[in-house]
Scaffold this motif. Structure first.
Motif, PDB file in Angstrom:
ATOM      1  N   ILE A  35       0.805  -1.223   0.000  1.00  0.00           N
ATOM      2  CA  ILE A  35       0.000   0.000   0.000  1.00  0.00           C
ATOM      3  C   ILE A  35       0.840   1.275   0.000  1.00  0.00           C
ATOM      4  CG2 ILE A  35      -2.022  -1.072   1.040  1.00  0.00           C
ATOM      5  CD1 ILE A  35      -1.169  -0.056   3.734  1.00  0.00           C
ATOM      6  N   GLN A  36       2.156   1.116  -0.123  1.00  0.00           N
ATOM      7  CA  GLN A  36       3.048   2.264  -0.279  1.00  0.00           C
ATOM      8  C   GLN A  36       2.900   3.303   0.839  1.00  0.00           C
ATOM      9  OE1 GLN A  36       2.034   3.103  -4.574  1.00  0.00           O
ATOM     10  NE2 GLN A  36       4.266   3.063  -4.721  1.00  0.00           N
ATOM     11  N   GLN A  37       2.803   2.819   2.047  1.00  0.00           N
ATOM     12  CA  GLN A  37       2.760   3.721   3.197  1.00  0.00           C
ATOM     13  C   GLN A  37       4.184   4.028   3.618  1.00  0.00           C
ATOM     14  OE1 GLN A  37       0.312   2.077   6.310  1.00  0.00           O
ATOM     15  NE2 GLN A  37      -1.576   2.713   5.335  1.00  0.00           N
ATOM     16  N   LEU A  38       4.800   4.969   2.927  1.00  0.00           N
ATOM     17  CA  LEU A  38       6.193   5.294   3.153  1.00  0.00           C
ATOM     18  C   LEU A  38       6.335   6.337   4.252  1.00  0.00           C
ATOM     19  CD1 LEU A  38       7.454   5.605  -0.521  1.00  0.00           C
ATOM     20  CD2 LEU A  38       7.344   3.587   0.931  1.00  0.00           C
ATOM     21  N   PRO A  39       7.275   6.144   5.170  1.00  0.00           N
ATOM     22  CA  PRO A  39       7.561   7.202   6.156  1.00  0.00           C
ATOM     23  C   PRO A  39       8.028   8.466   5.447  1.00  0.00           C
ATOM     24  CG  PRO A  39       8.587   5.136   6.790  1.00  0.00           C
ATOM     25  CD  PRO A  39       8.082   4.957   5.393  1.00  0.00           C
ATOM     26  N   ALA A  40       7.751   9.607   6.058  1.00  0.00           N
ATOM     27  CA  ALA A  40       8.119  10.882   5.433  1.00  0.00           C
ATOM     28  C   ALA A  40       9.613  10.985   5.177  1.00  0.00           C
ATOM     29  CB  ALA A  40       7.665  12.033   6.316  1.00  0.00           C
ATOM     30  N   ASP A  41      10.423  10.334   6.007  1.00  0.00           N
ATOM     31  CA  ASP A  41      11.873  10.461   5.839  1.00  0.00           C
ATOM     32  C   ASP A  41      12.435   9.568   4.738  1.00  0.00           C
ATOM     33  OD1 ASP A  41      12.883   8.409   8.737  1.00  0.00           O
ATOM     34  OD2 ASP A  41      11.662   7.975   7.001  1.00  0.00           O
ATOM     35  N   ASN A  58      21.844  15.025  -0.553  1.00  0.00           N
ATOM     36  CA  ASN A  58      22.918  14.346   0.175  1.00  0.00           C
ATOM     37  C   ASN A  58      24.032  15.295   0.589  1.00  0.00           C
ATOM     38  OD1 ASN A  58      21.685  11.873   0.054  1.00  0.00           O
ATOM     39  ND2 ASN A  58      22.847  11.119  -1.691  1.00  0.00           N
ATOM     40  N   HIS A  59      23.757  16.590   0.607  1.00  0.00           N
ATOM     41  CA  HIS A  59      24.779  17.559   1.020  1.00  0.00           C
ATOM     42  C   HIS A  59      25.241  17.262   2.435  1.00  0.00           C
ATOM     43  CE1 HIS A  59      26.910  21.288   1.677  1.00  0.00           C
ATOM     44  NE2 HIS A  59      26.184  21.497   2.772  1.00  0.00           N
ATOM     45  N   THR A  96      18.947  13.631  12.674  1.00  0.00           N
ATOM     46  CA  THR A  96      17.657  14.303  12.850  1.00  0.00           C
ATOM     47  C   THR A  96      17.473  15.411  11.813  1.00  0.00           C
ATOM     48  OG1 THR A  96      18.646  15.780  14.501  1.00  0.00           O
ATOM     49  CG2 THR A  96      17.531  13.806  15.308  1.00  0.00           C
ATOM     50  N   THR A  97      18.563  16.021  11.387  1.00  0.00           N
ATOM     51  CA  THR A  97      18.482  17.114  10.404  1.00  0.00           C
ATOM     52  C   THR A  97      18.411  16.596   8.968  1.00  0.00           C
ATOM     53  OG1 THR A  97      20.895  17.246  10.449  1.00  0.00           O
ATOM     54  CG2 THR A  97      19.672  18.764  11.875  1.00  0.00           C
ATOM     55  N   ALA A  98      18.740  15.315   8.756  1.00  0.00           N
ATOM     56  CA  ALA A  98      18.674  14.705   7.422  1.00  0.00           C
ATOM     57  C   ALA A  98      18.413  13.211   7.621  1.00  0.00           C
ATOM     58  CB  ALA A  98      19.978  14.930   6.654  1.00  0.00           C
ATOM     59  N   PRO A  99      17.179  12.837   7.953  1.00  0.00           N
ATOM     60  CA  PRO A  99      16.881  11.459   8.358  1.00  0.00           C
ATOM     61  C   PRO A  99      17.003  10.416   7.258  1.00  0.00           C
ATOM     62  CG  PRO A  99      14.876  12.778   8.259  1.00  0.00           C
ATOM     63  CD  PRO A  99      16.016  13.724   8.100  1.00  0.00           C
ATOM     64  N   HIS A 100      17.319  10.843   6.038  1.00  0.00           N
ATOM     65  CA  HIS A 100      17.581   9.867   4.982  1.00  0.00           C
ATOM     66  C   HIS A 100      19.045   9.438   4.983  1.00  0.00           C
ATOM     67  CE1 HIS A 100      18.903  13.639   3.344  1.00  0.00           C
ATOM     68  NE2 HIS A 100      19.437  13.049   2.283  1.00  0.00           N
ATOM     69  N   LEU A 101      19.866  10.051   5.814  1.00  0.00           N
ATOM     70  CA  LEU A 101      21.284   9.708   5.913  1.00  0.00           C
ATOM     71  C   LEU A 101      21.550   8.928   7.193  1.00  0.00           C
ATOM     72  CD1 LEU A 101      22.960  13.062   4.789  1.00  0.00           C
ATOM     73  CD2 LEU A 101      22.469  11.038   3.395  1.00  0.00           C
ATOM     74  N   THR A 102      22.383   7.893   7.061  1.00  0.00           N
ATOM     75  CA  THR A 102      22.741   7.054   8.206  1.00  0.00           C
ATOM     76  C   THR A 102      24.222   7.226   8.519  1.00  0.00           C
ATOM     77  OG1 THR A 102      21.064   5.402   7.630  1.00  0.00           O
ATOM     78  CG2 THR A 102      22.836   4.697   9.107  1.00  0.00           C
ATOM     79  N   VAL A 103      24.530   7.535   9.770  1.00  0.00           N
ATOM     80  CA  VAL A 103      25.917   7.637  10.233  1.00  0.00           C
ATOM     81  C   VAL A 103      26.300   6.306  10.879  1.00  0.00           C
ATOM     82  CG1 VAL A 103      27.533   8.837  11.744  1.00  0.00           C
ATOM     83  CG2 VAL A 103      25.674  10.109  10.639  1.00  0.00           C
ATOM     84  N   THR A 104      27.415   5.736  10.453  1.00  0.00           N
ATOM     85  CA  THR A 104      27.915   4.483  11.019  1.00  0.00           C
ATOM     86  C   THR A 104      29.305   4.716  11.584  1.00  0.00           C
ATOM     87  OG1 THR A 104      26.633   3.136   9.471  1.00  0.00           O
ATOM     88  CG2 THR A 104      28.514   2.078  10.553  1.00  0.00           C
ATOM     89  N   ILE A 105      29.484   4.308  12.834  1.00  0.00           N
ATOM     90  CA  ILE A 105      30.782   4.442  13.491  1.00  0.00           C
ATOM     91  C   ILE A 105      31.237   3.056  13.933  1.00  0.00           C
ATOM     92  CG2 ILE A 105      32.071   5.510  15.376  1.00  0.00           C
ATOM     93  CD1 ILE A 105      29.922   7.702  15.451  1.00  0.00           C
ATOM     94  N   ASN A 106      32.441   2.688  13.527  1.00  0.00           N
ATOM     95  CA  ASN A 106      33.037   1.423  13.945  1.00  0.00           C
ATOM     96  C   ASN A 106      33.995   1.690  15.101  1.00  0.00           C
ATOM     97  OD1 ASN A 106      32.065  -0.675  11.907  1.00  0.00           O
ATOM     98  ND2 ASN A 106      32.722   0.990  10.587  1.00  0.00           N
TER      99      ASN A 106
END
Length: 281
Positions: A96-102, A108-109, A252-262
């Motif tokens: 049903i394409q219920q996509l979250p807003a983010d 990608n700046h 929170t300012t760009a919820p389509h970006l994921t930060v990964t820290i090893n």
């Protein structure tokens, strides 16, 4: 007017339902086994009965027909097929394409503040990925451990593409490569549910099908997953064995970006080894 590429989305939904149905035994669903079966898993009629829908209606769903689907019915199907949270989300996105807003495509700046944050991680390799799992920012430690991102092509900067095509990544992970690749692929598949029919995804998947036998074999399994991998073991060509724990979070300012820290662990003197790499670079 029908949506563009609706057939592709419904076909993806049908394949997903079939693979999930095939893995649930009658006993797992609370039904008698009924003796020997020609195919594994539940029958369509059993899924329909347990979900409270007609056999014809459920059959149409697996035939990729364009029929009306309610959230309530999807919840019933998800329970019957014993979907986990990632699979349930994937089902809803496809049906049903219920996509979250983010989940909408965003810029990608990378802000100077975010880049400074990555740089301040020091001995912890850190990077940022977008919705397509492209690596869009990194720190020096990440380059020294995982490869020189500065010199990579657009395709190589995609972590799925590189996982399945890079000899360096296979060497870095050795016996852990398959677990890593399957985890990364399941994460990619979950994100794909939001963009079925998008030309970029279709072209990318077709190219990777041609480039990797493992991708070609595993993609039809429809595994979906999200979240970090946990403990990671790398065999660096000069530093030797490196051991990390992993943490990931959305901005929170760009919820389509994921930060990964090893995070380097005490095992194998990982911190001191990365300090040496940094001092020699």
């Amino acid at each position: 007017m029908s949506e563009p590429n609706a057939n592709e989305r419904l076909h993806e939904l049908a394949l997903f339902l079939r693979t999930r149905r095939a893995r649930i035994s009658p006993e797992q669903a609370g039904l008698p086994s009924g003796g020997r079966r020609r195919t594994p898993g539940l029958r369509r009629g059993e899924v329909a009965m347990l979900s409270g829908v007609s056999v014809d209606w459920y059959t149409w769903l697996e035939q990729a027909r364009n029929i009306q689907v309610s959230a309530q019915v999807l919840e019933s199907i998800a329970r019957t097929l014993q979907l986990d949270s990632n699979e349930r989300k994937h089902l809803f996105m496809l049906a049903i394409q219920q996509l979250p807003a983010d989940m909408t495509p965003l810029d990608n700046h990378i802000s100077s503040t975010l880049q400074t944050f990555l740089d301040l991680q020091g001995t912890s390799p850190a990077y940022v990925t977008d919705q397509r799992l492209n690596i869009v920012a990194w720190n020096k430690a990440a380059c020294l451990v995982y490869g020189n991102y500065e010199a990579m092509s657009e395709r190589e900067l995609n972590s799925i593409w590189r996982t399945f095509t890079s000899p360096y990544v296979r060497q870095l992970l050795k016996e852990n490569w398959e677990n890593h690749a399957r985890h990364r692929l399941a994460n990619f598949r979950a994100k794909y549910g939001n963009f079925v029919g998008d030309p970029w995804w279709g072209e990318f998947i077709e190219e990777l099908n041609q480039a990797s036998a493992e991708f070609r074999a595993w993609w039809p399994q429809h595994d979906v997953l999200s979240g970090p991998e946990g403990k990671k073991i790398n065999d660096h060509p000069t530093a030797g064995r490196l051991v990390f724990d992993q943490i990931s979070f959305l901005l929170t300012t760009a919820p389509h970006l994921t930060v990964t820290i090893n995070l380097p662990l005490d095992d194998e003197e990982t911190i001191s080894k990365i300090k040496k790499l940094l001092s020699q670079s």
